[in-house]
Design an enzyme around this catalytic site. Structure first.
Site, short mmCIF file in Angstrom:
data_model
loop_
_atom_site.label_atom_id
_atom_site.label_comp_id
_atom_site.label_asym_id
_atom_site.label_seq_id
_atom_site.Cartn_x
_atom_site.Cartn_y
_atom_site.Cartn_z
CD GLU A 73 60.12 43.62 5.88
OE1 GLU A 73 59.45 44.54 6.36
OE2 GLU A 73 60.64 43.68 4.74
NE ARG A 126 50.04 46.83 -6.45
CZ ARG A 126 49.74 45.59 -6.68
NH1 ARG A 126 49.84 44.70 -5.71
NH2 ARG A 126 49.30 45.21 -7.85
CE LYS A 138 51.10 39.23 0.57
NZ LYS A 138 50.80 40.63 0.39
CE LYS A 174 52.17 38.05 -4.46
NZ LYS A 174 51.26 39.13 -4.84
CD GLU A 234 50.21 45.98 3.60
OE1 GLU A 234 51.30 45.99 2.99
OE2 GLU A 234 49.18 45.49 3.11
#
Lengths: 527, 355
Positions: free
Chosen positions: A226, A248, A228, A395, A273
């Site tokens: 996906e 977060r 980021k 990531k 996000e």
């Protein structure tokens, strides 16, 4: 109140996270209920006392102090609460009561009518010392900002009580100050508190950075990719028609995002996000910033900076906890949920199709969109596990951009770095031959390079301002950064995301460092 | 006007470029440049300058000057013990304890029926390392004003030391390093630590050793002191180290394991000074009178007139005038600038470049 004041002062001056944790643990270990719980609430801005105004405080002090002396003092100190705390004269008759406890202050202020507040305040100011008065005034006129996030406070409590921080995180939402049942549990006097509803935070699952040789041993077929996105990671919790939005760090940011909370698609826990999106286009991070770190939001901000959540994951649907299911199953449920409910201000984070790593690398290299930081790789069979489990999610950030900048200012560090100039502000040339700061970095170098930089700073200082030194513009630093965005908050008009010192160019003449115009060509499109 | 009133202000006292001048005796008090005859109130660098022909001071102050200035401490040195008097050119000069640092004195001048007291730097908070301030009623009181604003109110020093010791207990693996001035503050902090029951060795930066030895020689016990310089790095974990303020902002600090930087100064009362100095452990411990003691002293000793010098004069002049006294700011140059690593608390945060 006195103990709370000491804690505030120590926290405010302690930059190190581990030292803050220790100060907090020491406070809850040595302070009785309910004061310790109110201290935690005050630090995380959960007390909600707002019934005293600065004007009231000013009126109280002016009744006690010669106006000329007050004016001279306020002018010197520059902060009303601090001036009043320091100048407050001892009462003619010594008070016969001890200083108020924090719990007493909170209880009585919550119950007091507006007309009673000045009298209460005056009595307490008489009974407290200067530090206690300052803490009291900060408590009632605004949150004491001492660098303690909700997450840090929870971590301190969990460490002290010998419980996993995630366990505490999950039940935190159901708790109210002064958290008596929480302390009872942490001290082993009772079982864990049961949450009143299901609006609590589920601890986030995080990704590990992809190291260069990781790909060789990873099976591309096992992974999903996906984009980021460069916003802030959030969790949306909906239950019984109510909703919560968590950042977060565990902070409940719902009050600042009523637009998102109102769009919650029923009873579910979603991971995504938080972004600003206009006409389907994701705006750069700087566009989201005005919406962050606020208690409330104005109609203008809601209109000009429309918030949006790009959905990554589905943790709970209805009364089903999906976290132990594989990613692929959760993803299918998420897609179905979005198709069924079509929530406003939300969309799916698309899966990036690929067959092998080389193809995906090419896709990643071609991404130039404003708000893309890189790619996320997630194992299709990965459960949603709190923390950063090895091998599950990666990531894969975009290769950084670089620029050659000139060192302008250096500031001393803290703790182990207290003797060294370790925070560096650097700039690039404007057409008129002056330097304009474009960023600040304090990592990216080895210890040896840091000592060399420190020596260089000391021998090239032209001026000092407290802990900051201005240096001769003669040392070039190659700065790596993730992206460059327009910024009205910086004099240069640009802001770097995650700048770090990539190389020290001892060899390069400062005149050959980059120009602002060249840097501006790196600006992400649309900013 | 009553015939009993002394001639105030006295015409025999003047402000010259070199400082406060007592004409009939031809002497200066704390002159800022070399003069033929000087009375020195105490040993701090901004009061005790080198190169005078003749210096009159307490035996302790002369010992301190000799240790700091060597053969530039004055060609002829004359002691005048606290409480003793001397007549020069028709002016009676007496030194009264000022409570600032070891040997510090106020200068009491009697001439033509008028008494002038020059406070020098003083404090009234208890200090085990020097004689306590003696209030001397007078016609003209010339007072310092370093902390001459009502926001400067020093808390009891033992409370500050207790705070230091709590941090010491909470962070046993760190080295606590406290910035202190070499003369006075250093020895007072040591004495306060000893009074609080801290009996471990206290480690000293090299620049503090000489003055501690002078204090010990003059009868002030300081317990076991060890040099921090050259000590094993690991051995300093969990210890208390004293250093000049400038050294706590310097690479010198690199030799200490995970230092927690503190500073002991009246300026630590104000948050912006604390932030500017970058300290983690501010201790409000001062060798100067705070606002409450400055005003209390004026109330106790000044009969007619107050002259306010080096510091924040405005507020104190306003206060004295409000008490029916004649008051004015006396601009003496040379006391408002940092004069070296160990001058005193004259400025809040010395510029790093000066160190």
């Amino acid at each position: 109140m006195i103990r709370f004041a000491r804690l505030l002062e120590a926290l405010a001056l302690t930059p190190s996270r581990s030292a803050k944790l220790r100060l907090l643990a020491d406070h809850v270990a040595t302070t009785p209920d309910p004061d310790r719980g109110w201290a935690i609430a005050a630090l995380t801005d959960s007390v909600g006392l707002r019934n005293a105004r600065p004007a009231m405080v000013r009126a109280l002090v002016q009744a006690r102090v010669d106006p000329v002396l007050f004016a001279l003092s306020y002018d010197y100190v520059g902060d009303l609460a601090e001036t009043v705390a320091l100048i407050w004269p001892a009462p003619a008759v010594a008070p016969d009561a001890p200083p108020p406890r924090l719990g007493e202050v909170v209880d009585r202020l919550s119950a007091a009518g507006r007309a009673e507040v000045p009298g209460l305040l005056e009595g307490w100011l008489d009974r407290l010392d200067a530090g206690g008065r300052y803490a009291l005034l900060k408590l009632i006129t605004g949150a004491p900002r001492v660098g303690v996030s909700a997450r840090l406070a929870k971590t301190a409590l969990a460490n002290w009580g010998g419980q996993p921080v995630d366990a505490l995180e999950e039940l935190w939402h159901g708790l109210t100050p002064p958290y008596l049942e929480l302390f009872a549990w942490l001290e082993g006097r009772a079982g864990p508190p049961t949450p009143a509803d299901d609006l609590g935070l589920r601890p986030f699952m995080l990704a590990q950075p992809l190291e260069p040789d990781d790909l060789a041993r990873l099976d591309p077929a096992a992974f999903r990719a996906e984009w980021k996105w460069d916003g802030i990671r959030v969790q949306l919790v909906g239950c019984g028609g109510r909703g919560r939005l968590y950042a977060r760090g565990g902070d409940d940011i719902s009050p600042a995002f009523p637009d998102i909370v109102a769009a919650m698609p029923g009873d579910a826990v979603l991971d995504g996000e938080l972004l600003v999106v206009r006409d389907g286009v994701v705006a750069p991070f700087s566009d989201l910033q005005p919406r962050l770190n606020r208690k409330t939001v104005t109609a203008k901000l809601l209109r000009d900076h429309p918030a949006h959540v790009r959905l990554y994951d589905l943790l709970v649907e209805g009364d089903q906890d999906l976290r132990s299911r594989p990613f692929d199953q959760r993803r299918a449920r998420l897609e179905a949920l979005v198709a069924r409910t079509r929530p406003d201000r939300m969309d799916l984070s698309e899966l990036v199709p690929f067959t092998d790593w080389a193809a995906l690398a090419a896709v990643r290299a071609g991404a130039r969109a404003a708000a893309i930081e890189g790619l996320m790789l997630k194992r299709g069979d990965s459960a949603y596990v709190a923390g950063r489990p090895a091998g599950a999610w990666y990531k894969w950030k975009r290769d950084p951009l670089t620029a050659d900048a000139v060192l302008m200012y250096a500031q001393r560090g803290h703790g182990k770095r207290a003797s060294l100039y370790s925070d560096f502000t650097f700039g690039v040339w404007r057409d008129d031959g002056t330097l304009v700061p474009v960023g600040k970095a304090y990592f990216g170098f080895t210890d040896e390079e840091l000592r060399a930089l420190d020596r260089w700073v000391r021998s090239h200082t032209v001026r000092t301002f407290g802990p900051v030194r201005e240096v001769t513009p003669a040392l070039v630093l190659e700065i790596a950064f993730d992206s460059l965005q327009r910024s009205t908050r910086h004099k240069s008009g640009v802001a770097m995301r995650f700048p770090r010192i990539h190389r020290i160019r001892w060899d390069k003449p400062a005149a050959e460092a980059d120009r602002l115009a060249a840097l501006e060509r790196l600006l992400v499109p649309g900013t | 006007m009553s015939v009993l009133s002394p001639p105030v202000p006295p015409r025999w006292l003047a402000v010259h470029p070199a400082g406060l001048y007592v004409a009939p005796a031809d002497l200066y008090i704390d002159p800022t440049r070399a003069v033929p005859r000087a009375v020195v109130t105490h040993g701090h660098a901004d009061h005790a300058r080198p190169g005078h022909d003749h210096v009159l001071a307490t035996p302790e102050t002369l010992a301190i000057m000799a240790a700091r200035l060597g053969d530039r401490a004055g060609h002829a040195r004359q002691t005048l013990a606290l409480g003793e008097a001397l007549t020069v050119g028709g002016v009676t000069v007496r030194l009264a304890p000022a409570g600032h640092v070891l040997g510090s004195a106020q200068v009491v001048l009697d001439h033509q029926g008028c008494r002038v007291v020059v406070s020098g730097d003083y404090k009234r908070a208890p200090d085990p390392t020097c004689a306590a301030f003696e209030p001397v009623p007078c016609d003209v009181f010339i007072t310092e004003a370093t902390f001459g604003l009502p926001v400067f109110r020093h808390p009891p020093a033992d409370g500050e030391i207790a705070r230091l010791l709590r941090m010491h207990a909470l962070f046993p693996e760190r080295t606590i390093v406290i910035g202190v001035y070499a003369l006075g503050k250093c020895q007072r902090v040591i004495a306060l630590l000893r009074a609080a029951g801290y009996d471990r060795p206290i480690y000293l930066h090299g620049a503090l050793v000489t003055m501690c030895r002078v204090y010990e020689r003059l009868g002030v016990a300081l317990g076991e002191l060890r040099p921090a310089t050259g000590a094993d790095r690991k051995a300093l974990a969990g210890e208390i180290v004293l250093a000049p303020p400038a050294a706590t902002r310097d690479r010198w600090l690199g030799r200490l394991p995970d230092p927690m930087i503190g500073a002991a100064s009246g300026w630590m009362r104000i948050r912006q000074h604390v932030r500017r100095s970058g300290v983690e452990l501010p201790l409000v411990i001062s060798d100067h009178a705070d606002w409450d003691d400055l005003t209390r002293t004026i109330d106790e000793v000044a009969r007619a007139e107050v002259w306010v010098t080096h510091g924040r004069e405005d507020a104190l002049v306003h206060y004295a005038q409000g008490r029916g006294l004649s008051a004015r700011a006396l601009s003496l140059v040379g006391f408002d600038e940092e004069t070296g690593g160990d001058a005193d608390e004259t400025t809040p945060v010395p510029d790093e470049a000066a160190s």
